[in-house]
Design an enzyme around this catalytic site. Sequence first.
Site, PDB file in Angstrom:
ATOM      1  N   SER A 194       6.490  82.290 -25.615  1.00  0.00           N
ATOM      2  CA  SER A 194       5.719  81.223 -24.982  1.00  0.00           C
ATOM      3  C   SER A 194       4.653  81.828 -24.086  1.00  0.00           C
ATOM      4  CB  SER A 194       6.633  80.342 -24.132  1.00  0.00           C
ATOM      5  OG  SER A 194       7.084  81.051 -22.993  1.00  0.00           O
ATOM      6  N   ASP A 195       3.528  81.149 -23.973  1.00  0.00           N
ATOM      7  CA  ASP A 195       2.614  81.494 -22.902  1.00  0.00           C
ATOM      8  C   ASP A 195       3.358  81.186 -21.595  1.00  0.00           C
ATOM      9  OD1 ASP A 195       0.428  82.258 -21.423  1.00  0.00           O
ATOM     10  OD2 ASP A 195      -1.006  81.034 -22.536  1.00  0.00           O
ATOM     11  N   TRP A 196       2.892  81.750 -20.490  1.00  0.00           N
ATOM     12  CA  TRP A 196       3.628  81.632 -19.229  1.00  0.00           C
ATOM     13  C   TRP A 196       3.722  80.163 -18.790  1.00  0.00           C
ATOM     14  CZ3 TRP A 196       3.694  85.884 -21.407  1.00  0.00           C
ATOM     15  CH2 TRP A 196       4.304  87.014 -20.872  1.00  0.00           C
TER      16      TRP A 196
END
Length: 848
Positions: free
Chosen positions: A279-281
């Site tokens: 996941s992106d942050w």
Amino acid sequence: MVNLSFFLLSALTLVHAASSPPWYPSPEAGTVVLDLRWKQALQKAQQVVANMTLPEKVNVTTGVGLEMGLCVGNTGAVDRLGIKSFCLQDGPLGIRHADKVTVFPAGIAMASTFSRDLVYRRGAAMGRENKRKGVDIHLGPVVGPLGRHAQAGRNWEGFSADCYLAGKLGAQSIMGTQSENVLAVVKHLVGNEQEHFRQFLEWKFIFNYTTLQAQVSSNIDDRTMNEAYLWPFADAVRANVGSVMCSYQQVNGTGSCENSALLNGKLKHEMGFQGFVMSDWYAQQSGALSALSGLDMSMPGQDVLGALFWGPTLTTMVLNGTVDEARLDDMVTRILTPLFYVKIDGRKPNFSSFTPNSEGPLYAGVPKIQFNQTNTTVNYHVDARDVSSQDIALESAQAAVILLKNDYGLLPILDLPSVSSINVFGIASQIGPNGPVCAEDMTCSDGALITGWGSGSVYPTEYQSPYEALRERAMENEVYVSGTTVSWNLDAVKGLAAEADINVIYVLADSGEGLGQEDGDRRNVSLWHNGDELIKTVASMNRNNIVVVTTVGPIDMEPWIDHVNVSAVVLTGPAGDFGGKAIASVIFGDYSPSGKLPFTIAKNITDYIPIVLDVPKDGKPQSNFSEGTLIDYKRFDHFNTTPRYEFGYGLSYSNFSFADLDLQVEESISEFLPSPALPLNASKPDNLHPPSISDARIPPGFKRIPSFVYPWVEGNVTRGPPFTVDTNSSRVSTASGGVGGNPMLWSNVATLTHSVNNQGPHGSSVVAQMYISFPQDFPTAPRQLRGFDRTPLMLVGETRQLHYNINWRDLAVWDPEIQSWRVQRGEYTVYVGRSSRDVLLTQTFVVK
Ligand SMILES: *[C@@H]1O[C@H](CO)[C@@H](O)[C@H](O)[C@H]1NC(C)=O
Ligand SMILES: *[C@@H]1O[C@H](CO)[C@@H](O)[C@H](O)[C@H]1NC(C)=O
Ligand SMILES: *[C@@H]1O[C@H](CO)[C@@H](O)[C@H](O)[C@H]1NC(C)=O
Ligand SMILES: *[C@@H]1O[C@H](CO)[C@@H](O)[C@H](O)[C@H]1NC(C)=O
Ligand SMILES: *[C@@H]1O[C@H](CO)[C@@H](O)[C@H](O)[C@H]1NC(C)=O
Ligand SMILES: *[C@@H]1O[C@H](CO)[C@@H](O)[C@H](O)[C@H]1NC(C)=O
Ligand SMILES: *[C@@H]1O[C@H](CO)[C@@H](O)[C@H](O)[C@H]1NC(C)=O
Ligand SMILES: *[C@@H]1O[C@H](CO)[C@@H](O)[C@H](O)[C@H]1NC(C)=O
Ligand SMILES: *[C@@H]1O[C@H](CO)[C@@H](O)[C@H](O)[C@H]1NC(C)=O
Ligand SMILES: *[C@@H]1O[C@H](CO)[C@@H](O)[C@H](O)[C@H]1NC(C)=O
Ligand SMILES: *[C@@H]1O[C@H](CO)[C@@H](O)[C@H](O)[C@H]1NC(C)=O
Ligand SMILES: *[C@@H]1O[C@H](CO)[C@@H](O)[C@H](O)[C@H]1NC(C)=O
């Protein structure tokens, strides 16, 4: 009494809310034919996974929390089996938050080189520097945003608005980085085309869009998804990229990181992706749903409010039957396989992302009040740079320079008989008042533009300003350089502007990730710091003016481009440590420019596709990609709009002739892909440690660090029903069947060569481009880039052959009816030239 109208309303919204279709179950790794090295890595990973306990597996899938390790992302370790905590670090042009590293030219600058070779070497050099700093996983390259919007904040991180160019260069970057034992992460999947409303909480509570109810949804139709936005990701998968990062915004109304159609259907089934999705942050929005939809790694580990979607929750979900253990096994297998494939070693980070000081805390994310930790040495200030990375950064910055205008042969200066003085103007010529590292994540622009801002930025260590670089170069020829950065009090620059033989005006436009000034996206496409007025004022005083533009994307040049005294214009993307030096070498003529525009520069801002800037009544911004594949030059060509400078445009100090076009096309080109091979049986060793509640408990005596994300569960767990998804929603696509999709997609069906001759007067590299127009049963853009090549012709009179391979995929369109690719029957035209509009050679062929 139950409020019925409420239920009715939510039911109606559910029916009407657009969402991506279901695609379950998540495909397991190892069901397609693999190359030997990958297969060996897979077998090793499977054996390790079979030996892991439940919390050990979960540890590998979940970050330990924001700032709970030295890198921007840190996974849990499994010491028992020799699996360390992996260090994940931004970003696409170097190593974020570290010192003594090289700032390489940004993606958009690399794209203007049109050089596979330089992008590969830059990728490898970044790999080496990451290794020296102890980084395992490099969060790059970027092929999304692609560049649908001229004003989008992060376009500069990626390789241009053309999907073919982005795909080919992205693949080279991945192969380069992974050749140096560092894992590459291609991002952001997919449709991450604007910063506005990319995340819900950020835009609602930090940027105060109080009525916002959800992050923006990129609504992308099937053909456009395949033919444009997913296209470069397929190249990345084919190049064995280790990881894909899912993006913040929604796709078709469903969050990218819980979008089963996208992650299970497109990426893992159709493209045959064998690595892991991270996941992106804070992009993860669900626990069980994202796990079943194909997410494999949660970063940074907890959500923005501290809640845990995975970690102990995932352990519980496997114990209580919500998530099948086989899905967890596949996550860990997918994470470990590419790490073994790139031959990760025992390196550990020797820098901290969270302090520039030598001494600091190991767990910067824990409030002092919760945990009293003593500082230790966290930054060893290891110099990761070497001669070769510096050379590659300089050579790339030079190759990235685009010459747009050169009237009266003002450039190069070395060719002019008598130049003795140069005056320099513009804020972009000097280092700003705060130094080269102007602010956290470079969120500022009060001096020369080195990189854009945000997580994709890197701090320069030793930076020579464009002014200094030019002065140093000019001294060799006894040319005197002086200058000013005054940009608003224009009366004060007039005198200086009149007195030198030549003026050089450095101007810029900046943008970045949506976490700082300007909200990320650009508000306009104009120059910053009064650039237009500065150029016009200086040009009114002197006949010889060179404008040097450093920019994150297209800019409006109309206020001054036709000014009779603006004789020369050069443009480059943010070019890192050596941007200033590269410009000086081009201005003087040590290096002949060969760069080409990786985007179209319009005459009118209304020719670009606007960003969605308003929150609608229901609080859910929609970005409808209704123009389909017609972005950038494809749009200008389709609507017959005259740009100021077209995609692929760029001059040189030399002249080249193109000739001897030779096109060899396969006798018969299949219309459809063959049925894919049946999935291989992914036979795996037996699990040595079936999930058990006793394994899942924290070991007695273990001392927790507060805020740290551990995989262990507390309390009792009762089994219940699994999380329900429609497990019969998977469909075999004929586009599938190998890494990168059906192998026939990548088969060569035509070869094109032609010669190019340097007619002088300078030695120079030359870039040629090849575009193809298709039959129009399925309407496509008038011309699509399908080949490019760059070659050095350092001797006047020298001739070389350029070569292009055309794959089956390069002629294909996506047919929504059959849910696969097809090659239309009919006439194709091949165009070879100096730009998307400057065609020199052409030939047609018919596919029967
Ligand atoms: C998105 O929606 C469009 C239009 O309904 C559809 O054609 C496309 O397949 C969808 N894609 C995904 C990934 O949901
Ligand atoms: C998970 O990782 C953390 C941090 O590396 C470590 O302290 C812990 O022991 C690991 N747990 C297991 C079950 O391996
Ligand atoms: C499992 O791991 C232990 C500890 O490293 C090792 O001794 C053992 O041989 C492994 N078993 C298998 C089947 O790999
Ligand atoms: C990082 O620096 C430390 C201290 O100089 C050194 O011991 C270590 O080998 C370095 N790590 C890497 C991966 O080079
Ligand atoms: C948003 O509102 C808060 C509270 O009123 C304020 O402190 C903050 O500065 C505002 N932020 C922006 C970007 O305007
Ligand atoms: C610990 O290190 C941080 C970061 O370098 C610094 O701000 C802080 O003052 C240090 N604390 C002590 C007690 O030295
Ligand atoms: C464009 O935006 C920049 C940066 O915010 C600003 O400095 C400039 O004044 C704007 N230009 C125009 C013409 O609006
Ligand atoms: C160009 O420069 C010359 C010389 O300084 C000046 O006389 C002339 O007015 C300038 N032209 C324009 C259009 O400003
Ligand atoms: C830009 O295009 C718009 C819409 O076509 C038009 O109204 C406007 O006059 C144009 N502006 C310029 C400067 O040409
Ligand atoms: C996007 O498309 C949907 C469905 O066609 C439509 O209802 C909506 O109004 C469109 N939104 C915008 C902002 O164009
Ligand atoms: C957990 O289960 C044990 C054994 O059945 C029981 O004694 C204990 O009360 C339970 N704890 C909780 C918090 O329900
Ligand atoms: C299983 O655990 C998850 C996560 O804690 C929880 O949401 C779910 O309700 C649990 N299921 C049962 C049957 O307890």
